[in-house]
Design an enzyme around this catalytic site. Structure first.
Site, PDB file in Angstrom:
ATOM      1  N   CYS A 101     -38.211  -3.942   7.143  1.00 18.61           N
ATOM      2  CA  CYS A 101     -38.779  -3.847   8.728  1.00 18.61           C
ATOM      3  C   CYS A 101     -40.165  -4.386   8.917  1.00 18.61           C
ATOM      4  O   CYS A 101     -40.749  -4.630   7.965  1.00 18.61           O
ATOM      5  CB  CYS A 101     -39.035  -2.292   9.042  1.00 18.61           C
ATOM      6  SG  CYS A 101     -37.301  -1.429   9.091  1.00 18.61           S
ATOM      7  N   CYS A 182     -35.003  -4.771  11.846  1.00 23.20           N
ATOM      8  CA  CYS A 182     -35.813  -3.532  12.303  1.00 23.20           C
ATOM      9  C   CYS A 182     -37.205  -3.780  12.416  1.00 23.20           C
ATOM     10  O   CYS A 182     -37.680  -4.646  11.744  1.00 23.20           O
ATOM     11  CB  CYS A 182     -35.369  -2.257  11.265  1.00 23.20           C
ATOM     12  SG  CYS A 182     -35.774  -2.558   9.609  1.00 23.20           S
TER      13      CYS A 182
END
Ligand SMILES: *[C@@H]1O[C@H](CO)[C@@H](O)[C@H](O)[C@H]1NC(C)=O
Ligand SMILES: *[C@@H]1O[C@H](CO)[C@@H](O)[C@H](O)[C@H]1NC(C)=O
Ligand SMILES: *[C@@H]1O[C@H](CO)[C@@H](O)[C@H](O)[C@H]1NC(C)=O
Ligand SMILES: *[C@@H]1O[C@H](CO)[C@@H](O)[C@H](O)[C@H]1NC(C)=O
Ligand SMILES: *[C@@H]1O[C@H](CO)[C@@H](O)[C@H](O)[C@H]1NC(C)=O
Length: 276
Positions: A101, A182
């Site tokens: 992420c 993400c």
């Protein structure tokens, strides 16, 4: 079901490849340890050993275990122009990408600059920095009807046919890499081109379509400019990009000169966030 090479030959090839990989790692490790000892930097040494022992087990799996089997089944015994990207679904199931992420970096027409940057600054990860991507980057391979072997010569080129072994691989892994994105994702595009966002590129035709707003918060475009700027963030092609983005994903664009990027990647103290 006769699509396997004889077990003896498989085992022998596994052994040879693994031994070669181990020898290579020992050499690399030796050099790195030498450097680490000279610098007297224990944390560097530890990171290095951790990373390479993880890679070693992955390399063993890739050559001998289920990852190799899943990879090979995609193209072995097939016409190399008739391998659709779906043929690599079992590979993606066997070796899924771990989401990173806020660190995932995409690119189009900026390959060298982006990899130079991610190699020097450890805060972003491109597909080619993942193990699967790094092992296969720049390689060519294919199968042949009626043979259980993998060939590295005489394979169709990237543009010879749509569904060729190598192109379908990159399409499939790009889709999976984008699907895993993400948090905040970044893409480096080329400001020396009249149309920096092309709907025909892998980024435009595959990756953008696989971004998922459930996981991804924003896409940050870093438009790399050189001495002669051709386009800027106002270019109409970015309207097309925004239209393609899954609703809810925020969009940003920033022009960054190649010189600034180089300056940033060569100054270790500069945090990545302030490179642009
Ligand atoms: C390539 O494979 C896709 C499936 O991924 C298929 O829809 C398409 O028709 C194929 N293209 C060609 C030129 O064979
Ligand atoms: C942009 O594309 C041009 C032409 O292909 C190339 O010469 C240049 O190096 C690229 N710029 C970057 C930052 O990669
Ligand atoms: C962007 O480039 C166009 C020409 O392609 C120019 O007219 C415009 O002023 C530029 N915009 C900015 C913000 O630099
Ligand atoms: C901007 O985008 C449009 C369409 O996407 C393109 O035709 C145009 O040439 C681009 N570049 C500049 C420098 O205006
Ligand atoms: C090119 O773009 C950069 C960044 O936007 C800007 O700083 C520079 O002045 C521009 N150069 C030219 C020749 O337009």
């Amino acid at each position: 079901m006769e699509s396997r090479p004889p077990p003896k030959r498989r085992t022998k090839r596994c052994l040879v490849l693994t031994v070669a990989a181990v020898l290579l790692l020992i050499v690399v490790l030796g050099v790195a340890l030498g450097v680490a000892l000279k610098r007297n930097s224990e944390p560097f040494k530890k990171t290095f050993i951790d990373r390479y022992s993880a890679e070693l087990s992955m390399i063993f799996q890739i050559h001998c275990g289920k990852i190799w089997t899943a990879f090979e089944q995609a193209y072995v015994r097939k016409d190399p122009c008739k391998v659709p990207m779906e043929a690599y679904d079992p590979l993606m199931a066997a070796a899924p990408f771990k989401p990173a992420c806020n660190r995932m970096m995409f690119w189009s027409k900026t390959k060298e600059v982006v990899h130079d940057f991610t190699a020097k600054k450890d805060c972003f990860l491109t597909l080619e920095d993942t193990l699967l991507g790094s092992v296969l980057d720049g390689l060519t391979w294919c199968g042949k009807e009626g043979s259980s072997d993998t060939f590295t010569a005489g394979c169709p080129g990237w543009t010879d046919c749509d569904n060729n072994t190598v192109r379908s691989f990159w399409n499939r892994v790009s889709a999976a890499f984008a699907d895993a994105a993400c948090g905040d994702a970044t893409v480096m595009l080329n400001g020396s081109l009249a149309t920096p966002f092309s709907p025909y590129s892998i980024f435009g035709s595959i990756e953008v379509k696989n971004f998922n707003s459930q996981r991804m918060k924003s896409l940050n475009v870093v438009l790399i400019t050189q001495e002669k700027n051709v386009s800027n963030c106002s270019n109409a092609s970015f309207k097309d990009l925004q239209k393609e983005l899954d609703g809810g994903i925020k969009y940003n664009c920033k022009e960054v000169s190649e010189a600034q990027l180089q300056w940033c990647s060569s100054s270790p103290e500069t945090p990545c966030g302030s490179c642009w």
